[in-house]
Design a protein around this motif. Structure first.
Motif, PDB file in Angstrom:
ATOM      1  N   LEU A 289       3.186  10.703   4.731  1.00 12.47           N
ATOM      2  CA  LEU A 289       2.838  10.445   3.334  1.00 12.47           C
ATOM      3  C   LEU A 289       1.362  10.748   3.065  1.00 12.47           C
ATOM      4  CD1 LEU A 289       3.683   9.307   0.521  1.00 12.47           C
ATOM      5  CD2 LEU A 289       2.940   7.068   1.333  1.00 12.47           C
ATOM      6  N   ASN A 290       0.494  10.308   3.980  1.00 11.20           N
ATOM      7  CA  ASN A 290      -0.941  10.494   3.742  1.00 11.20           C
ATOM      8  C   ASN A 290      -1.357  11.957   3.775  1.00 11.20           C
ATOM      9  OD1 ASN A 290      -0.871   7.773   3.682  1.00 11.20           O
ATOM     10  ND2 ASN A 290      -2.439   7.423   5.241  1.00 11.20           N
TER      11      ASN A 290
ATOM     12  N   GLU B 150       6.645   7.502   6.865  1.00 14.56           N
ATOM     13  CA  GLU B 150       5.670   6.591   7.478  1.00 14.56           C
ATOM     14  C   GLU B 150       5.275   7.001   8.905  1.00 14.56           C
ATOM     15  OE1 GLU B 150       4.409   4.523   5.550  1.00 14.56           O
ATOM     16  OE2 GLU B 150       5.916   4.301   3.959  1.00 14.56           O
TER      17      GLU B 150
ATOM     18  N   SER C 233      -5.557   6.678  -6.818  1.00 14.00           N
ATOM     19  CA  SER C 233      -4.805   6.574  -5.565  1.00 14.00           C
ATOM     20  C   SER C 233      -3.337   6.292  -5.849  1.00 14.00           C
ATOM     21  CB  SER C 233      -5.362   5.451  -4.700  1.00 14.00           C
ATOM     22  OG  SER C 233      -6.660   5.767  -4.322  1.00 14.00           O
ATOM     23  N   LYS C 234      -3.099   5.464  -6.856  1.00  8.41           N
ATOM     24  CA  LYS C 234      -1.726   5.100  -7.192  1.00  8.41           C
ATOM     25  C   LYS C 234      -0.941   6.346  -7.628  1.00  8.41           C
ATOM     26  CE  LYS C 234       0.531   1.804 -10.130  1.00  8.41           C
ATOM     27  NZ  LYS C 234       0.364   1.533 -11.538  1.00  8.41           N
TER      28      LYS C 234
ATOM     29  N   VAL D 284      -0.236   8.644  -4.643  1.00  2.00           N
ATOM     30  CA  VAL D 284       0.866   8.158  -3.800  1.00  2.00           C
ATOM     31  C   VAL D 284       2.207   8.413  -4.493  1.00  2.00           C
ATOM     32  CG1 VAL D 284       1.942   6.084  -2.823  1.00  2.00           C
ATOM     33  CG2 VAL D 284      -0.515   6.460  -2.540  1.00  2.00           C
ATOM     34  N   ARG D 285       2.258   8.184  -5.785  1.00  2.00           N
ATOM     35  CA  ARG D 285       3.505   8.419  -6.531  1.00  2.00           C
ATOM     36  C   ARG D 285       3.876   9.904  -6.457  1.00  2.00           C
ATOM     37  NH1 ARG D 285       3.832  10.294 -11.065  1.00  2.00           N
ATOM     38  NH2 ARG D 285       1.758   9.665 -11.713  1.00  2.00           N
TER      39      ARG D 285
ATOM     40  N   THR E  75       4.995  10.830  -2.950  1.00  2.00           N
ATOM     41  CA  THR E  75       6.320  10.283  -2.675  1.00  2.00           C
ATOM     42  C   THR E  75       7.402  11.166  -3.294  1.00  2.00           C
ATOM     43  OG1 THR E  75       5.350   8.069  -2.636  1.00  2.00           O
ATOM     44  CG2 THR E  75       7.742   8.189  -2.889  1.00  2.00           C
TER      45      THR E  75
ATOM     46  N   VAL F  18      -0.694  12.842   0.239  1.00  2.00           N
ATOM     47  CA  VAL F  18      -1.642  12.153  -0.650  1.00  2.00           C
ATOM     48  C   VAL F  18      -2.981  12.887  -0.619  1.00  2.00           C
ATOM     49  CG1 VAL F  18      -3.018  10.036  -0.901  1.00  2.00           C
ATOM     50  CG2 VAL F  18      -0.555   9.876  -0.505  1.00  2.00           C
TER      51      VAL F  18
END
Ligand SMILES: Nc1ncnc2c1ncn2[C@@H]1O[C@H](COP(=O)(O)OP(=O)(O)O)[C@@H](O)[C@H]1O
Ligand SMILES: [Mg+2]
Length: 169
Positions: free
Chosen positions: A96-97, A134, A113-114, A117-118, A121, A100
């Protein structure tokens, strides 16, 4: 409109002409394929477009603007994203990162950041990696590392996406 244009693009490694006087033109919205045997110079041309390498001579224009010799990060922020034939994921970071990071780095560096991440994802869903988001990127299969690179590249919100051998060969 031309999104990518090359004129006389040339790169030598010592005495070897890896890319010799290449002209190309890619139109907006076009899927443009570059084919040739091993060693033909395809990856080198991608490295020249994304400025991982500097050409000996020639000019590369993105949306009419001369990008020859700009820094790779500037070219990325202008809207050119790429993947790598030999994958270059951030191996110890979670999947994920990795994505991001692409979202933060690309066309919208001020993104929260939110939101990053969305977006990451959603992109992992798109490339089919939601179930493994993860785990460290190094624990993905090679095929999934390639998928991850597509998601990371798309996260920069590119106008031009360069895919170097997405499938084997
Ligand atoms: N960093 C480098 N140093 C020296 N020679 C290189 C380097 N990168 C590529 N080459 C050579 O340039 C030629 C083109 O390679 P490459 O662009 O990887 O071809 P392709 O992607 O079409 O298989 C090959 O002969 C290769 O050995
Ligand atoms: Mg190659």
């Amino acid at each position: 409109m031309s999104i990518l244009e090359g004129k006389g693009v040339t790169k030598y490694f010592g005495g070897l002409a890896a890319v010799s006087n290449v002209d190309f033109n890619v139109e907006q919205g076009e899927a443009f394929g570059l084919i040739g045997p091993n060693g033909a110079g395809k990856t080198t041309l991608f490295n020249l477009i994304s400025a991982a390498l500097a050409p000996r001579s020639g000019t590369i224009r993105f949306k009419g603007e001369d990008i020859t010799g700009l820094s790779p990060y500037k070219i990325c922020r202008m809207g050119v994203a790429r993947t790598f034939q030999i994958v270059k994921v951030f191996a110890d970071m979670p999947v994920l990162n990795n994505v991001v990071l692409g979202a933060h780095f690309g066309m919208s560096p001020g993104m929260s950041s939110k939101d990053a991440v969305r977006e990451a994802t959603e992109l992992l869903e798109f490339v089919g990696l939601s179930a493994v988001k993860e785990i460290p990127a190094k624990d993905l299969t090679l095929a999934n590392q390639k998928r991850l690179e597509v998601a990371r590249a798309l996260a920069t919100n590119p106008e031009l996406l360069l895919l170097d051998e997405m499938m084997a060969g």
